[in-house]
Design an enzyme around this catalytic site. Structure first.
Site, PDB file in Angstrom:
ATOM      1  N   GLU A 155      29.625  11.768  23.396  1.00 10.14           N
ATOM      2  CA  GLU A 155      29.643  13.194  23.498  1.00 10.14           C
ATOM      3  C   GLU A 155      30.711  13.485  24.426  1.00 10.14           C
ATOM      4  OE1 GLU A 155      25.576  13.975  24.029  1.00 10.14           O
ATOM      5  OE2 GLU A 155      25.477  13.729  26.138  1.00 10.14           O
ATOM      6  N   PRO A 156      31.973  13.323  24.186  1.00  8.15           N
ATOM      7  CA  PRO A 156      32.923  13.838  25.382  1.00  8.15           C
ATOM      8  C   PRO A 156      33.046  15.584  25.201  1.00  8.15           C
ATOM      9  CG  PRO A 156      33.971  13.019  23.494  1.00  8.15           C
ATOM     10  CD  PRO A 156      32.646  12.632  23.472  1.00  8.15           C
ATOM     11  N   GLY A 157      33.165  15.825  26.376  1.00 11.08           N
ATOM     12  CA  GLY A 157      33.735  17.179  26.327  1.00 11.08           C
ATOM     13  C   GLY A 157      35.004  17.647  26.675  1.00 11.08           C
ATOM     14  N   ARG A 158      35.256  17.377  27.864  1.00  9.90           N
ATOM     15  CA  ARG A 158      36.872  17.769  28.437  1.00  9.90           C
ATOM     16  C   ARG A 158      37.886  17.029  27.697  1.00  9.90           C
ATOM     17  NH1 ARG A 158      36.680  18.108  34.102  1.00  9.90           N
ATOM     18  NH2 ARG A 158      34.816  17.151  33.889  1.00  9.90           N
ATOM     19  N   ARG A 195      37.005  25.582  39.210  1.00 13.90           N
ATOM     20  CA  ARG A 195      37.012  24.224  39.537  1.00 13.90           C
ATOM     21  C   ARG A 195      37.599  23.878  40.857  1.00 13.90           C
ATOM     22  NH1 ARG A 195      39.282  20.815  37.074  1.00 13.90           N
ATOM     23  NH2 ARG A 195      37.455  19.328  36.988  1.00 13.90           N
ATOM     24  N   CYS A 202      37.915  37.931  46.420  1.00 16.05           N
ATOM     25  CA  CYS A 202      37.975  38.138  47.979  1.00 16.05           C
ATOM     26  C   CYS A 202      37.240  36.561  48.645  1.00 16.05           C
ATOM     27  CB  CYS A 202      37.264  39.257  48.180  1.00 16.05           C
ATOM     28  SG  CYS A 202      38.182  40.870  47.839  1.00 16.05           S
ATOM     29  N   TYR A 250      35.491  23.780  30.912  1.00 19.16           N
ATOM     30  CA  TYR A 250      34.932  24.133  32.334  1.00 19.16           C
ATOM     31  C   TYR A 250      35.556  25.337  32.964  1.00 19.16           C
ATOM     32  CZ  TYR A 250      32.578  19.580  31.180  1.00 19.16           C
ATOM     33  OH  TYR A 250      31.810  18.952  30.477  1.00 19.16           O
TER      34      TYR A 250
HETATM   35  N1  LLP Z   1      27.041  14.829  28.049  1.00 16.01           N
HETATM   36  C1  LLP Z   1      26.244  15.392  29.008  1.00 16.01           C
HETATM   37  C2  LLP Z   1      24.802  15.014  28.936  1.00 16.01           C
HETATM   38  C3  LLP Z   1      26.706  16.096  30.212  1.00 16.01           C
HETATM   39  O1  LLP Z   1      26.017  16.457  31.144  1.00 16.01           O
HETATM   40  C4  LLP Z   1      28.059  16.345  30.055  1.00 16.01           C
HETATM   41  C5  LLP Z   1      28.865  17.179  31.228  1.00 16.01           C
HETATM   42  C6  LLP Z   1      29.061  15.681  29.091  1.00 16.01           C
HETATM   43  C7  LLP Z   1      28.776  15.172  28.052  1.00 16.01           C
HETATM   44  C8  LLP Z   1      30.645  15.738  29.047  1.00 16.01           C
HETATM   45  O2  LLP Z   1      31.186  15.302  30.096  1.00 16.01           O
HETATM   46  P1  LLP Z   1      32.871  15.443  29.983  1.00 16.01           P
HETATM   47  O3  LLP Z   1      33.341  14.581  29.041  1.00 16.01           O
HETATM   48  O4  LLP Z   1      33.156  16.758  29.778  1.00 16.01           O
HETATM   49  O5  LLP Z   1      33.430  14.944  31.419  1.00 16.01           O
HETATM   50  N2  LLP Z   1      31.940  21.477  35.467  1.00 16.01           N
HETATM   51  C9  LLP Z   1      32.558  20.234  35.826  1.00 16.01           C
HETATM   52  C10 LLP Z   1      32.089  19.156  34.779  1.00 16.01           C
HETATM   53  C11 LLP Z   1      30.514  19.134  34.648  1.00 16.01           C
HETATM   54  C12 LLP Z   1      30.047  18.195  33.527  1.00 16.01           C
HETATM   55  C13 LLP Z   1      28.448  18.397  33.173  1.00 16.01           C
HETATM   56  N3  LLP Z   1      28.181  17.678  32.038  1.00 16.01           N
HETATM   57  C14 LLP Z   1      34.023  20.419  35.849  1.00 16.01           C
HETATM   58  O6  LLP Z   1      34.555  21.087  35.720  1.00 16.01           O
HETATM   59  O7  LLP Z   1      34.362  18.953  36.056  1.00 16.01           O
END
Ligand code: LLP
Length: 435
Positions: free
Chosen positions: A287-290, A326, A357, A386
């Protein structure tokens, strides 16, 4: 030498010309004039191609592929990823509602969270999402009292915390022995979870999950995680709990500036394949996000002031930590360029600072830039993850708008918030009063 970033950092349908930068057929300065700045511009082509690449990398493993909605929960982006054949990982009622509005079937949604409310659990049960990923024994006990129908058992997965520490910023580590997330392996929490699952007919155990952290640059930890999870699956099976699915989360690193270390989905898939020999009839999941959204968007800002200090040029823009936390939170480093003068030779470096500020409101440091004047547009690539989803209204400045470009089309996805939107939550003095 120009100051423009390499194409790897830009949306795929982006072209830098001497006097303009385009996404699809849209000149970024036209979009900025039409919708105002700050403005987040997403490229649908990149979203679709990123989804294709990630799916292709994991195809031979037959893995279920979800998008971690917390990276970008804007409905237009979610819809594009849904149409690209992904499932979705939500972490709140808001994200579940957004996913459904974007067209995801409840069967495509799973719910994470280390402190889900009863209301969120009830919502998940009512709409019939695919699985609730239980984070610990306390949550499971609450879920037992909410899921009381053996005729319609609620699907659960269990999030495990492995004693593996990803090499990344400490705040981006979500595993390891001190983590607030998940059930620590071989702990009392694990024993209680096993007991509660084995006893309760209102719940149907379907599998296990772990997520190691974010911006992970080394593949080997995914191999080790898969090996560890195979052992966890064996322990659960000994209690009659067979894992149909095991998810290894997301977290692989992408580049924000040229030269940043990255981890490709293929490297992750190979590492997972190596580590997953111990699984028996298990469907893998990620489950990628970024990795799906970050390079799909640029942020556009308007320069409001330029100052020359002993330390160098300071270029102030009309956004900052209200739309991108970030740099302040993780020391994240970005690059930037002038979209209308991308071919010009830099005259030196500048720090691009935000309008909030806070002395720490610095969007990008030491960016090589040509002469910059008030009114110029600044473009910050790799702004799709993010940023908008973590936007806030600090200083009571409304968070920005976002646009989705798809070749010839450019559509507003979210309008800029207004001051009235923000102040609408203020309750008049006499409205709600406890005596
Ligand atoms: N699965 C779970 C359970 C997660 O908690 C997360 C991210 C992901 C998948 C996706 O991770 P990714 O592939 O996007 O790295 N705000 C921070 C990132 C926090 C991520 C939280 N969980 C930033 O801006 O770098």
């Amino acid at each position: 030498m120009t100051s423009t970033p390499s194409s790897a950092l830009l949306p795929r349908d982006c072209r830098i010309e001497p006097t303009k930068t385009l996404i699809g057929r849209w000149d970024l300065s036209v979009l900025a004039a039409a919708f105002g700045t700050p403005l987040y511009v997403y490229d649908a082509v990149t979203l679709r191609e990123n989804a294709q690449d990630v799916k292709a990398a994991f195809e031979s493993l037959g893995a279920r592929m979800s998008f971690a909605a917390k990276a970008c929960s804007t409905i237009g982006v979610l819809r594009t990823l849904q149409q690209s054949g992904l499932d979705i990982d939500a972490v709140s009622e808001g994200e579940m509602v957004a996913a459904i509005q974007a067209g995801f079937h409840p069967e495509q949604i799973h719910l994470h969270g280390n402190c889900k409310s009863d209301r969120e659990l009830q919502y998940a049960i009512r709409v019939g999402i695919r699985a609730i990923v239980v984070d610990g024994a306390d949550e499971l006990a609450r879920l037992v009292s909410l899921a009381r129908s053996p005729q319609h058992p609620v699907n659960v997965m269990v999030r495990m915390s492995l004693p593996l520490e990803a090499e990344t910023h400490p705040w981006l580590q979500t595993s390891g022995t001190g983590s607030k997330f998940g059930v620590m392996v071989e702990s009392d929490d694990e024993t209680q979870v096993l007991g509660l699952l084995a006893e309760n007919s209102g719940l149907r155990f379907i599998g296990l999950h772990t997520h190691l952290g974010s911006q992970i640059t080394g593949a080997d930890i995914y191999r080790r995680a898969a090996c560890d999870m195979a052992q966890v699956a064996v322990r659960f099976a000994q209690h009659g709990l067979r894992s149909e699915e095991v998810s290894l989360g997301g977290g692989w690193a992408i580049a924000y500036s040229d030269g940043d270390a990255t981890l490709s989905p293929r490297e992750v898939a190979n590492a997972v394949a190596e580590g997953s020999a111990g699984f028996n009839r298990v469907r893998l999941a990620v489950e990628p996000g970024r990795a799906l959204v970050a390079n799909a968007a640029v942020a556009l800002y308007r320069v409001g002031a330029v100052k020359v200090r002993e330390s160098g040029r300071i270029v102030a823009v009309d956004g900052g930590m209200g739309d991108n936390l970030r740099p302040a939170l993780y020391g994240a480093r970005y690059t930037a360029f002038l979209p209308n003068r991308g071919m010009e030779v830099p005259v030196g470096k500048a720090d691009i600072v935000g309008r909030y500020c806070e002395a720490g409101d610095v969007l990008a440091r030491d960016v090589p830039l040509p002469e910059v004047s008030v009114g110029d547009l600044i473009c910050v690539p790799v702004s799709g993850a993010y940023q908008l989803s973590m936007a806030n209204s600090y200083n009571l400045v409304p968070p920005p708008a976002s646009v989705l470009v798809d070749g010839r089309d450019a559509r507003l996805m979210t309008r800029r918030a207004t001051i009235s939107d923000i102040l609408a939550r203020e309750v008049s003095y006499s409205d709600q009063k406890l005596n």
